[in-house]
Design an enzyme around this catalytic site. Sequence first.
Site, short mmCIF file in Angstrom:
data_model
loop_
_atom_site.label_atom_id
_atom_site.label_comp_id
_atom_site.label_asym_id
_atom_site.label_seq_id
_atom_site.Cartn_x
_atom_site.Cartn_y
_atom_site.Cartn_z
N HIS A 150 6.48 -9.15 -4.98
CA HIS A 150 5.06 -9.45 -5.16
C HIS A 150 4.58 -8.60 -6.32
CE1 HIS A 150 0.95 -10.43 -4.45
NE2 HIS A 150 0.63 -9.43 -3.67
N GLU B 119 0.80 -1.21 0.00
CA GLU B 119 0.00 0.00 0.00
C GLU B 119 0.84 1.28 0.00
OE1 GLU B 119 0.32 -1.38 4.37
OE2 GLU B 119 0.16 -2.28 2.36
#
Length: 338
Positions: free
Chosen positions: A107, A83
């Site tokens: 990721h 985030e």
Amino acid sequence: MKVYYDGDADLSNILGKRVAVIGFGSQGHAHAGNLQDSGVDVVVGLRANSSSRAKAEKAGIATAEVAEAVASSDVVMMLVPDELQAKLYESEIAPNLKPGSAIAFAHGFNIHFKFIEPAANIDTFMIAPKGPGHLVRSTYSNGGGVPCLIAIHQNASGTARDVALAYASAIGGGRAGIIETSFREETETDLFGEQTVLCGGATALIEAGFDTLVEAGYAPEMAYFECLHELKLIVDLIYEGGIQNMRYSVSNTAEFGDLTRGPRIVNDATRQEMRKILSEIQSGQFANEWMDENAGGSKKFNALRQASAGRGIEEVGSSLRSMMPWIAAGRLVDRDVN
């Protein structure tokens, strides 16, 4: 699906470069430590007031502020939380990337869902160990490795795959196996596994089982042992040799209960909900919900986290674990170190 090992990777493709590891959390401390132990020139990029700066320096790894670390490096590995990555990339990373450098991820979230879109002349690839950072570090230090995934999003230089393989090998992946995939496949399967099985599914099942026994009048301590503590034994058996290895090892009574009652817990309604969750991941609905949650101050997330931490199973578990000092002695997570 081809699996690569250390013999398939040329470490000179990473040994001749400086790597900036951005972040020093679970994966950050593992990547930085393993790379440095493999002979790679590493710098950890952190905010000036980051509490992780002292941890990195204690581990003997050079640190610098993010912009400085990026400007001095050839490969930049993004290991801050999902985030936070897009904002950090826009403000500190993109303006300081050297021509011909590379940006890497553990990721695929921000690349796959287009929260980050690197310039066309920047190599963009992924090296994703299939294990938590604490295991990536401890396994490497003991002479082993955790399997890694690699994926290439942009290959501007023509050598992105070679560098990704070398990086994966340098953090121990080549000792266990390196599998090539895509950003899409890694991201969507990873989110699905976390939400429906590994984290969301498992914890919801544990808590539901604990609550059912306690509500029926059984001692919370007994409920904890049966629904949480003994899960490690079952998971270890499955990890070692698959589901049939576990069924071979438990009693006939347990196996019969598994085969006849398990499908009543995970049934057609459960599978339908799993399909719905997968569609939310594939469409980007979950990704947007998560980013919006953070942009709005994480009120829902923090409330859910606080409520979960206050559940009875956590209080009982803390008390019981204090009676088993071997658990703390062999802990994977040490918050003073990583």
